[in-house]
Design a protein around this motif. Structure first.
Motif, short mmCIF file in Angstrom:
data_model
loop_
_atom_site.label_atom_id
_atom_site.label_comp_id
_atom_site.label_asym_id
_atom_site.label_seq_id
_atom_site.Cartn_x
_atom_site.Cartn_y
_atom_site.Cartn_z
N ILE A 161 -18.18 -0.48 2.86
CA ILE A 161 -17.82 0.51 3.69
C ILE A 161 -16.20 0.54 4.07
CG2 ILE A 161 -20.16 1.09 4.61
CD1 ILE A 161 -19.40 -0.61 6.93
N SER A 162 -15.91 -0.78 3.94
CA SER A 162 -14.41 -0.79 4.36
C SER A 162 -13.46 -0.57 3.11
CB SER A 162 -14.23 -2.35 4.79
OG SER A 162 -14.61 -3.23 3.94
N SER A 163 -14.09 0.06 1.95
CA SER A 163 -13.17 0.08 0.62
C SER A 163 -11.93 0.92 1.10
CB SER A 163 -14.04 0.52 -0.41
OG SER A 163 -14.56 1.60 -0.02
N PRO A 164 -10.86 0.63 0.32
CA PRO A 164 -9.81 1.62 0.42
C PRO A 164 -9.90 3.03 0.18
CG PRO A 164 -9.21 -0.53 -0.81
CD PRO A 164 -10.52 -0.35 -0.66
N SER A 165 -9.38 3.95 0.82
CA SER A 165 -9.38 5.35 0.69
C SER A 165 -8.42 5.75 -0.65
CB SER A 165 -8.82 6.30 1.84
OG SER A 165 -7.67 5.81 1.98
N ALA A 166 -8.62 7.01 -0.96
CA ALA A 166 -7.91 7.47 -2.16
C ALA A 166 -6.35 7.38 -1.77
CB ALA A 166 -8.24 9.00 -2.62
N GLU A 167 -6.14 7.57 -0.69
CA GLU A 167 -4.63 7.28 -0.36
C GLU A 167 -4.09 6.04 -0.45
OE1 GLU A 167 -1.81 7.80 3.50
OE2 GLU A 167 -3.59 9.08 3.48
N ASP A 168 -4.99 5.17 -0.03
CA ASP A 168 -4.72 3.51 -0.11
C ASP A 168 -4.43 3.14 -1.58
OD1 ASP A 168 -4.64 3.68 2.62
OD2 ASP A 168 -6.90 2.99 2.78
N ILE A 169 -5.34 3.56 -2.37
CA ILE A 169 -5.35 3.26 -3.68
C ILE A 169 -4.17 3.78 -4.53
CG2 ILE A 169 -6.50 3.31 -6.14
CD1 ILE A 169 -9.08 3.49 -4.41
N ASN A 170 -3.72 5.02 -4.16
CA ASN A 170 -2.60 5.75 -4.61
C ASN A 170 -1.13 4.97 -4.12
OD1 ASN A 170 -3.91 7.68 -6.00
ND2 ASN A 170 -3.62 9.13 -4.16
N LYS A 171 -1.24 4.63 -3.08
CA LYS A 171 -0.29 3.75 -2.48
C LYS A 171 -0.07 2.49 -3.09
CE LYS A 171 0.61 6.00 1.83
NZ LYS A 171 0.62 5.73 3.42
N MET A 172 -1.27 1.52 -3.22
CA MET A 172 -1.52 0.46 -3.85
C MET A 172 -0.70 0.41 -5.19
SD MET A 172 -4.96 -1.90 -4.22
CE MET A 172 -5.72 -0.75 -5.09
N VAL A 173 -1.26 1.24 -5.96
CA VAL A 173 -0.61 1.39 -7.42
C VAL A 173 0.77 1.59 -7.40
CG1 VAL A 173 -0.78 2.77 -9.69
CG2 VAL A 173 -2.97 2.16 -8.43
N LEU A 174 1.41 2.54 -6.76
CA LEU A 174 2.71 2.77 -6.75
C LEU A 174 3.51 1.34 -6.02
CD1 LEU A 174 2.98 6.59 -5.48
CD2 LEU A 174 3.69 5.73 -7.61
N HIS A 175 3.02 0.80 -5.08
CA HIS A 175 3.72 -0.24 -4.72
C HIS A 175 4.06 -1.35 -5.69
CE1 HIS A 175 2.93 0.96 0.02
NE2 HIS A 175 3.90 1.49 -0.57
N PHE A 176 2.76 -1.57 -6.43
CA PHE A 176 2.83 -2.42 -7.49
C PHE A 176 3.90 -2.08 -8.59
CE2 PHE A 176 1.46 -3.71 -11.94
CZ PHE A 176 1.57 -5.21 -11.74
N LEU A 177 4.11 -0.69 -8.79
CA LEU A 177 5.09 -0.18 -9.93
C LEU A 177 6.56 0.02 -8.83
CD1 LEU A 177 2.96 2.69 -11.69
CD2 LEU A 177 3.89 0.40 -12.39
N GLU A 178 6.52 -0.45 -7.71
CA GLU A 178 7.74 -0.43 -6.85
C GLU A 178 8.44 1.04 -6.82
OE1 GLU A 178 10.49 -3.36 -8.69
OE2 GLU A 178 8.87 -4.95 -8.43
N LEU A 206 6.98 12.71 -0.05
CA LEU A 206 6.46 13.20 0.99
C LEU A 206 5.71 14.66 0.88
CD1 LEU A 206 9.53 12.82 3.60
CD2 LEU A 206 7.16 11.20 3.44
N HIS A 207 5.96 15.38 0.03
CA HIS A 207 5.45 16.72 -0.48
C HIS A 207 4.27 16.60 -1.22
CE1 HIS A 207 8.17 15.80 -3.82
NE2 HIS A 207 7.01 16.52 -4.52
N ALA A 208 3.73 15.50 -1.62
CA ALA A 208 2.78 15.14 -2.71
C ALA A 208 1.28 15.03 -1.72
CB ALA A 208 2.83 13.96 -3.34
N ASP A 209 0.17 15.45 -2.35
CA ASP A 209 -0.93 15.26 -1.73
C ASP A 209 -1.41 13.84 -1.82
OD1 ASP A 209 -3.59 15.65 -0.93
OD2 ASP A 209 -4.70 16.82 -2.69
N MET A 210 -1.73 13.16 -0.57
CA MET A 210 -2.21 12.01 -0.23
C MET A 210 -3.48 11.67 -0.68
SD MET A 210 0.80 10.13 -0.10
CE MET A 210 0.14 8.72 0.46
N ASP A 211 -4.41 12.70 -0.29
CA ASP A 211 -5.57 12.38 -0.12
C ASP A 211 -6.45 12.49 -1.33
OD1 ASP A 211 -5.25 12.49 2.69
OD2 ASP A 211 -5.71 14.48 2.94
N THR A 212 -5.93 12.77 -2.47
CA THR A 212 -6.39 13.23 -3.80
C THR A 212 -6.24 12.01 -4.55
OG1 THR A 212 -6.44 15.53 -3.53
CG2 THR A 212 -6.90 14.63 -5.81
N LEU A 213 -7.26 11.19 -5.12
CA LEU A 213 -6.93 9.99 -6.26
C LEU A 213 -6.25 10.54 -7.24
CD1 LEU A 213 -7.83 6.95 -6.45
CD2 LEU A 213 -9.55 7.79 -7.82
#
Length: 426
Positions: A189-206, A211-218
């Motif tokens: 139940i503590s698994s990351p949200s779609a926003e968290d996964i999006n950010k995680m992948v982008l952070h890996f790619l630096e 700001l204008h993009a949809d953060m809630d959609t995987l």
């Protein structure tokens, strides 16, 4: 033929719409590869997904994928069959994400092999991301040996950049749904949200999420996230005149400068032209820039809902960069930051990757081109620019001009004074 025609009353559009809505990962057509650089679409170190799986050059990384699965499953404290079941639950969606999937991946054992690839590749990416975060925080990777060739400080510095590069290829994509399903099993139940996964992948790619993009959609896959991070806010479609469609040619940067157009840095990702000033973001060019652009452009060309921002930008840059002279001009204005060997290489990069591409008729950059062409057509702008380049760009030339004007004015005044005196005496 008779069998095919038996059900012509059925409407296939509904089924086709569902199928195409799920598709987001494509093989790049050979024609596109031949027009540009075929090697720009091939992974060099690791295969992700089925298209390049089994490539002899990439097989050495398969051992490390299997190790990633073992380490992740052991830390999660869950049986491997739970992770396999999570992949099986979304098997249809994962299969439909790939276009032109070979028969060897379909049905029975083929689908089992496909899901095995999905799980192994997903665990490998998650372990690479975990390694990066731990190294940046100065934490130890207690379940990996210090001399591990991949999941260690050594792997962070020497292998991670190559994995990041392979992660940007159109044919080497992994649906982010795979990462989500693995993380659900791993964290519950503590698994990351779609926003968290999006950010995680982008952070890996630096990269940062706009700001204008949809953060809630995987995101669909890593390349989709990179594409979203590079896009401008949704534009208002331009009202282009019919006659403008056939007149999209634009002078290069040197010619624009000769016509009096000035170049300045834009504080946003937008390119704009107002009051004789072209504002554009800094162009950063380095080894691999052409590969990134080509795969983003391939995604836009093959995926219906991707948009066309990257392709339009590349074509615009190809228009204003015709030769190394144009690159040198933009570099002198601080608008080109190059890690390549010469200005000629930068010019050749944009002239090459734009081959076969077409600018969208609704592109806002067409308005920019039209305004600059209108500016260049006015003789007064060219005369003023010629005067500035000839007499105002060099202090010595300007002083000489000023002295000549003073002498000329003095001579005229002397003639006038002499004439007035002559008539007064008479």
């Amino acid at each position: 033929m008779a069998t095919m025609l038996q059900r012509t009353d059925d409407d296939p559009s509904a089924a086709e719409r569902v199928r195409w809505n799920r598709r987001s990962i494509y093989r790049v057509p050979e024609g596109m590869k031949e027009q540009t650089k075929s090697e720009a679409y091939r992974p060099l170190f690791v295969s992700l997904g089925p298209f390049h799986h089994g490539d002899p050059r990439l097989v050495p990384m398969e051992e490390h994928k299997r190790r990633a699965v073992l380490h992740l499953v052991r830390r999660a404290g869950r049986p491997l069959r739970d992770f396999v079941a999570a992949m099986e639950a979304v098997a249809d969606e994962l299969l439909d994400a790939y276009g032109d999937l070979g028969e060897q991946w379909l049905g029975g054992s083929g689908t089992d092999c496909f899901l095995e690839v999905m799980l192994a590749d997903g665990c490998f990416l998650l372990e690479m991301m975990r390694t990066r975060e731990r190294v940046l925080r100065g934490e130890t990777l207690e379940d990996y040996a210090p001399n591990d060739p991949v999941f260690s400080i050594h792997g962070f510095y020497f292998l991670r950049p190559e994995i990041q590069s392979d992660l940007l290829l159109m044919e080497n994509q992994l649906p982010l749904l795979v990462l989500q399903r693995i993380l659900v099993v791993q964290h519950g139940i503590s698994s990351p949200s779609a926003e968290d996964i999006n950010k995680m992948v982008l952070h890996f790619l630096e990269l940062e999420w706009p700001l204008h993009a949809d953060m809630d959609t995987l995101g669909l896959h890593p390349l989709d996230l990179v594409h979203k991070s590079s896009r401008e806010p949704p534009p208002t479609l331009s009202d282009l005149a019919d006659e403008w469609e056939a007149d999209t040619a634009m002078p290069c940067a040197a010619e624009l400068s000769d016509a009096g157009i000035r170049f300045k840095e834009s504080k946003t990702k937008s390119i704009d032209f107002r009051n004789g000033v072209l504002r554009m973001p800094i162009v950063r060019v380095y080894d691999g820039t052409d590969k990134t652009f080509l795969n983003l452009m391939a995604f836009e060309r093959l995926h219906v809902f991707a948009g066309h921002d990257v392709t339009d930008y590349v074509l615009f840059m190809d228009s204003i960069i015709s030769s190394e002279r144009d690159v040198a001009l933009l570099r002198s204005k601080g608008l080109v930051k190059s890690g390549l060997g010469s200005d000629r290489e930068v010019a050749e990069l944009f002239n090459t990757i734009s081959k076969g591409a077409v600018m969208s008729p609704f592109c806002r950059l067409l308005d920019v081109q039209r305004k600059m062409n209108d500016h260049c057509r006015k003789p007064m702008n060219r005369w003023r620019a010629t005067f500035e380049h000839t007499y105002l760009s060099n202090p010595c030339v300007f002083i000489s001009l000023l002295a000549a004007i003073v002498v000329l004015v003095g001579t005229v005044l002397q003639v006038v004074y002499a004439a007035v005196s002559y008539y007064d005496n008479r």
